[in-house]
Design a protein around this motif. Structure first.
Motif, PDB file in Angstrom:
ATOM      1  N   ARG A  97      73.270-107.051   1.351  1.00  0.00           N
ATOM      2  CA  ARG A  97      72.952-107.192  -0.026  1.00  0.00           C
ATOM      3  C   ARG A  97      74.204-106.119  -0.678  1.00  0.00           C
ATOM      4  N   PRO A  98      74.629-106.462  -1.869  1.00  0.00           N
ATOM      5  CA  PRO A  98      75.834-105.722  -2.690  1.00  0.00           C
ATOM      6  C   PRO A  98      75.178-104.318  -2.931  1.00  0.00           C
ATOM      7  N   VAL A  99      73.736-104.107  -2.986  1.00  0.00           N
ATOM      8  CA  VAL A  99      73.253-102.792  -3.212  1.00  0.00           C
ATOM      9  C   VAL A  99      73.552-102.002  -1.973  1.00  0.00           C
ATOM     10  N   VAL A 100      73.595-102.607  -0.777  1.00  0.00           N
ATOM     11  CA  VAL A 100      73.809-101.446   0.384  1.00  0.00           C
ATOM     12  C   VAL A 100      75.162-100.814   0.035  1.00  0.00           C
ATOM     13  N   LEU A 101      76.027-101.882  -0.307  1.00  0.00           N
ATOM     14  CA  LEU A 101      77.695-101.175  -0.384  1.00  0.00           C
ATOM     15  C   LEU A 101      77.777-100.336  -1.906  1.00  0.00           C
ATOM     16  N   THR A 102      76.857-100.518  -2.906  1.00  0.00           N
ATOM     17  CA  THR A 102      77.071 -99.463  -3.989  1.00  0.00           C
ATOM     18  C   THR A 102      76.565 -98.222  -3.458  1.00  0.00           C
ATOM     19  N   ASN A 103      75.235 -98.256  -2.831  1.00  0.00           N
ATOM     20  CA  ASN A 103      74.760 -97.066  -2.163  1.00  0.00           C
ATOM     21  C   ASN A 103      75.301 -96.413  -1.237  1.00  0.00           C
ATOM     22  N   LEU A 104      76.620 -96.898  -0.625  1.00  0.00           N
ATOM     23  CA  LEU A 104      77.456 -96.430   0.344  1.00  0.00           C
ATOM     24  C   LEU A 104      77.890 -94.974  -0.289  1.00  0.00           C
ATOM     25  N   GLN A 105      77.569 -93.871   0.575  1.00  0.00           N
ATOM     26  CA  GLN A 105      77.985 -92.445  -0.022  1.00  0.00           C
ATOM     27  C   GLN A 105      79.082 -92.123   0.564  1.00  0.00           C
ATOM     28  N   LYS A 106      80.186 -91.209  -0.135  1.00  0.00           N
ATOM     29  CA  LYS A 106      81.289 -90.647   0.630  1.00  0.00           C
ATOM     30  C   LYS A 106      81.047 -89.857   1.674  1.00  0.00           C
ATOM     31  N   ASP A 107      79.971 -88.899   1.884  1.00  0.00           N
ATOM     32  CA  ASP A 107      79.717 -88.100   2.818  1.00  0.00           C
ATOM     33  C   ASP A 107      79.192 -88.807   4.351  1.00  0.00           C
ATOM     34  N   LYS A 108      78.521 -89.925   3.657  1.00  0.00           N
ATOM     35  CA  LYS A 108      78.066 -90.699   5.076  1.00  0.00           C
ATOM     36  C   LYS A 108      79.361 -91.309   5.841  1.00  0.00           C
ATOM     37  N   VAL A 109      80.439 -91.541   4.930  1.00  0.00           N
ATOM     38  CA  VAL A 109      81.640 -92.051   5.323  1.00  0.00           C
ATOM     39  C   VAL A 109      82.476 -91.122   6.233  1.00  0.00           C
ATOM     40  N   LEU A 110      82.581 -89.835   5.681  1.00  0.00           N
ATOM     41  CA  LEU A 110      83.552 -88.988   6.024  1.00  0.00           C
ATOM     42  C   LEU A 110      82.831 -88.384   7.296  1.00  0.00           C
ATOM     43  N   GLN A 111      81.385 -88.252   7.503  1.00  0.00           N
ATOM     44  CA  GLN A 111      80.562 -87.616   8.530  1.00  0.00           C
ATOM     45  C   GLN A 111      80.172 -88.546   9.483  1.00  0.00           C
ATOM     46  N   ALA A 112      80.661 -89.921   9.551  1.00  0.00           N
ATOM     47  CA  ALA A 112      80.104 -90.848  10.038  1.00  0.00           C
ATOM     48  C   ALA A 112      79.934 -90.856  11.546  1.00  0.00           C
ATOM     49  N   GLU A 113      78.979 -91.224  12.457  1.00  0.00           N
ATOM     50  CA  GLU A 113      78.840 -90.900  13.793  1.00  0.00           C
ATOM     51  C   GLU A 113      79.951 -91.814  14.449  1.00  0.00           C
ATOM     52  N   VAL A 114      80.519 -91.184  15.498  1.00  0.00           N
ATOM     53  CA  VAL A 114      81.832 -92.023  16.169  1.00  0.00           C
ATOM     54  C   VAL A 114      81.682 -91.781  17.526  1.00  0.00           C
ATOM     55  N   ASP A 115      81.992 -92.916  18.043  1.00  0.00           N
ATOM     56  CA  ASP A 115      82.010 -92.834  19.704  1.00  0.00           C
ATOM     57  C   ASP A 115      83.240 -92.501  20.188  1.00  0.00           C
ATOM     58  N   ASP A 116      83.401 -92.965  21.547  1.00  0.00           N
ATOM     59  CA  ASP A 116      84.711 -92.425  22.172  1.00  0.00           C
ATOM     60  C   ASP A 116      85.872 -93.409  21.733  1.00  0.00           C
ATOM     61  N   ASN A 117      85.478 -94.461  21.297  1.00  0.00           N
ATOM     62  CA  ASN A 117      86.696 -95.262  20.790  1.00  0.00           C
ATOM     63  C   ASN A 117      87.103 -95.070  19.153  1.00  0.00           C
ATOM     64  N   ASN A 118      86.265 -94.163  18.658  1.00  0.00           N
ATOM     65  CA  ASN A 118      86.422 -93.823  17.237  1.00  0.00           C
ATOM     66  C   ASN A 118      85.938 -94.938  16.511  1.00  0.00           C
ATOM     67  N   ARG A 119      84.969 -95.745  17.034  1.00  0.00           N
ATOM     68  CA  ARG A 119      84.085 -96.770  16.455  1.00  0.00           C
ATOM     69  C   ARG A 119      82.881 -96.093  15.459  1.00  0.00           C
ATOM     70  N   ALA A 120      82.872 -96.254  14.261  1.00  0.00           N
ATOM     71  CA  ALA A 120      81.793 -95.499  13.528  1.00  0.00           C
ATOM     72  C   ALA A 120      80.586 -96.340  13.223  1.00  0.00           C
ATOM     73  N   LEU A 121      79.570 -95.704  12.960  1.00  0.00           N
ATOM     74  CA  LEU A 121      78.291 -96.299  12.366  1.00  0.00           C
ATOM     75  C   LEU A 121      77.926 -95.521  11.024  1.00  0.00           C
ATOM     76  N   VAL A 122      78.132 -96.191   9.980  1.00  0.00           N
ATOM     77  CA  VAL A 122      77.742 -95.554   8.649  1.00  0.00           C
ATOM     78  C   VAL A 122      76.678 -95.899   8.174  1.00  0.00           C
ATOM     79  N   TRP A 123      75.651 -95.035   7.855  1.00  0.00           N
ATOM     80  CA  TRP A 123      74.306 -95.164   7.410  1.00  0.00           C
ATOM     81  C   TRP A 123      74.013 -94.981   5.951  1.00  0.00           C
ATOM     82  N   VAL A 124      73.327 -96.262   5.521  1.00  0.00           N
ATOM     83  CA  VAL A 124      73.013 -96.147   4.057  1.00  0.00           C
ATOM     84  C   VAL A 124      71.652 -96.089   3.644  1.00  0.00           C
ATOM     85  N   ASP A 125      71.104 -94.958   2.997  1.00  0.00           N
ATOM     86  CA  ASP A 125      69.831 -94.509   2.952  1.00  0.00           C
ATOM     87  C   ASP A 125      68.930 -95.450   2.158  1.00  0.00           C
ATOM     88  N   HIS A 126      69.466 -95.713   1.011  1.00  0.00           N
ATOM     89  CA  HIS A 126      68.486 -96.642   0.165  1.00  0.00           C
ATOM     90  C   HIS A 126      69.106 -97.870  -0.079  1.00  0.00           C
TER      91      HIS A 126
END
Length: 289
Positions: A111-140
Motif C-alpha cells: 500500500r502507498p502508506v508503507v512508502l509514505t512511512n518509509l524513513q530516511k534512517d531506515k534506508v541509510l542504516q538498512a540491514e545489508v548482506d554480503d552482496n549488498n542487498r538490503a532489507l528496509v523495514w517500515v514500522d507503521h
C-alpha cells in the motif's frame, strides 16, 4: 455500525436489564431484528463489492505494462536525480518521487502508506548482506497489528536510488528536519497517487494507474499462476491475507473462464430429430381431413 449497535444492545441486556425496563424476550426480539438487518446489509455489501471489482478489472493494464514502467523508471531515476543536483526544479522532483514510488509499488505490492512511512534512517542504516542487498523495514502501516513491520527488499542500485532521493530532498526541497523519504517542503506526503500518475504518463504508458490497481494486478496474477502456498507468501509480503485479496483485489473472472466448454460445432438436423420424437408439425388441412 450495525455490529456496534447490536453489541450495545447485547451489553445492556447482559448488565443493565433491570434499569432498562425491558424484558429478556423484548431484547431477544430486538437482537433478532438486528441479525436480520445485518444479513440484508451483507447482501448489499457483497453486491457492491462485486460491482467495484468489476469496474476495477476493466481498468487493469496488461502485466507487461507494469514491467515496462519498471524498466523505464530504472533508466530515468538516476538521470532525474543528476538533473535535480545540477538544477533543482519541483516538477522534476515530483517526477522522481513518482517513478520511485511506482517502481517500489510494483516491486513489492505494498500500500502507498508503507512508502509514505518509509524513513530516511531506515534506508541509510538498512540491514545489508554480503552482496549488498538490503532489507528496509517500515514500522507503521495499515495492517501492522496483524502482520507486524513491513519490509522492502532492495538490490544495491535500488538502495542508491533511494539515497539519491534523500540527498536531493534534503538539499533542495526542505527535507532537513523531516524524517520521511517521501516529503515536500518539510512535510510528509500521505498520498503518492498524483506523483505516480505523473510519472506513469511521463513514461508514455497508457490508461489509468493507482496503487490499488497495482495491488489488484499483483494479487490477480498470484491467484492465477501460483500454487496456494506460494500465493500465501506473496500476500503476506504485501501485508494482507488471502481472504482480503479475494474480497478486494482479485479481479472478476473473464468470459473465457466462465464459459470454458465449447458448444457443439455443428447444428443438428432439427427436422429429423423432430420426426424421431414424434414432434412433426401437422398442417391445418391435415387436421381438417
Amino acid at each position: 455500525m450495525m455490529l456496534n449497535a447490536s453489541g450495545f444492545i447485547a451489553h445492556v441486556k447482559a448488565f443493565h436489564l433491570e434499569t432498562s425496563g425491558l424484558t429478556n424476550a423484548q431484547f431477544d426480539r430486538i437482537l433478532l431484528q438486528f441479525k436480520k438487518l445485518q444479513k440484508d446489509n451483507s447482501r448489499r455489501i457483497k453486491a457492491h463489492q462485486q460491482r467495484v471489482k468489476w469496474n476495477k478489472s476493466k481498468l487493469l493494464r496488461p502485466s507487461s505494462d507494469y514491467g515496462t514502467f519498471m524498466h523505464i523508471a530504472g533508466y530515468r531515476v538516476p538521470r532525474l536525480t543528476d538533473m535535480i543536483r545540477r538544477r533543482p526544479r519541483v516538477n522534476l522532483f515530483k517526477l522522481l518521487q513518482g517513478y520511485l514510488a511506482g517502481y517500489l509499488g510494483i516491486l513489492t505490492g505494498h500500500r502507498p502508506v508503507v512508502l509514505t512511512n518509509l524513513q530516511k534512517d531506515k534506508v541509510l542504516q538498512a540491514e545489508v548482506d554480503d552482496n549488498n542487498r538490503a532489507l528496509v523495514w517500515v514500522d507503521h502501516h495499515k495492517t501492522d497489528r496483524t502482520f507486524g513491520n513491513a519490509y522492502i527488499a532492495l538490490l544495491p542500485h535500488e538502495v542508491d536510488w533511494l539515497k539519491g532521493l534523500i540527498e536531493v530532498s534534503t538539499a533542495h526541497f526542505g527535507g532537513e528536519q523531516c524524517p520521511f523519504v517521501f516529503q515536500f517542503e518539510g512535510k510528509q506526503l500521505y498520498k503518492l497517487n498524483s506523483e505516480l500518475k505523473a510519472a506513469w504518463h511521463h513514461s508514455g504508458m497508457q490508461g489509468q494507474i493507482s496503487f490499488g490497481l497495482i495491488r489488484t494486478a499483483i494479487a490477480n496474477q498470484a491467484k492465477k499462476h501460483l500454487p496456494a502456498e506460494e500465493r500465501k507468501l506473496v500476500c503476506e509480503a504485501m501485508c494482507l491475507d488471502v481472504s482480503t485479496a479475494d474480497r478486494f483485489y482479485t479481479s472478476v473472472p473473464k468470459i473465457g473462464l466462465c464459459v470454458p466448454h465449447p458448444r457443439p460445432p455443428h447444428e443438428p438436423d432439427i427436422q429429423s430429430t423432430d420426426n424421431e420424437a414424434g414432434l412433426t408439425a401437422t398442417s391445418d388441412s391435415d387436421n381438417e381431413a
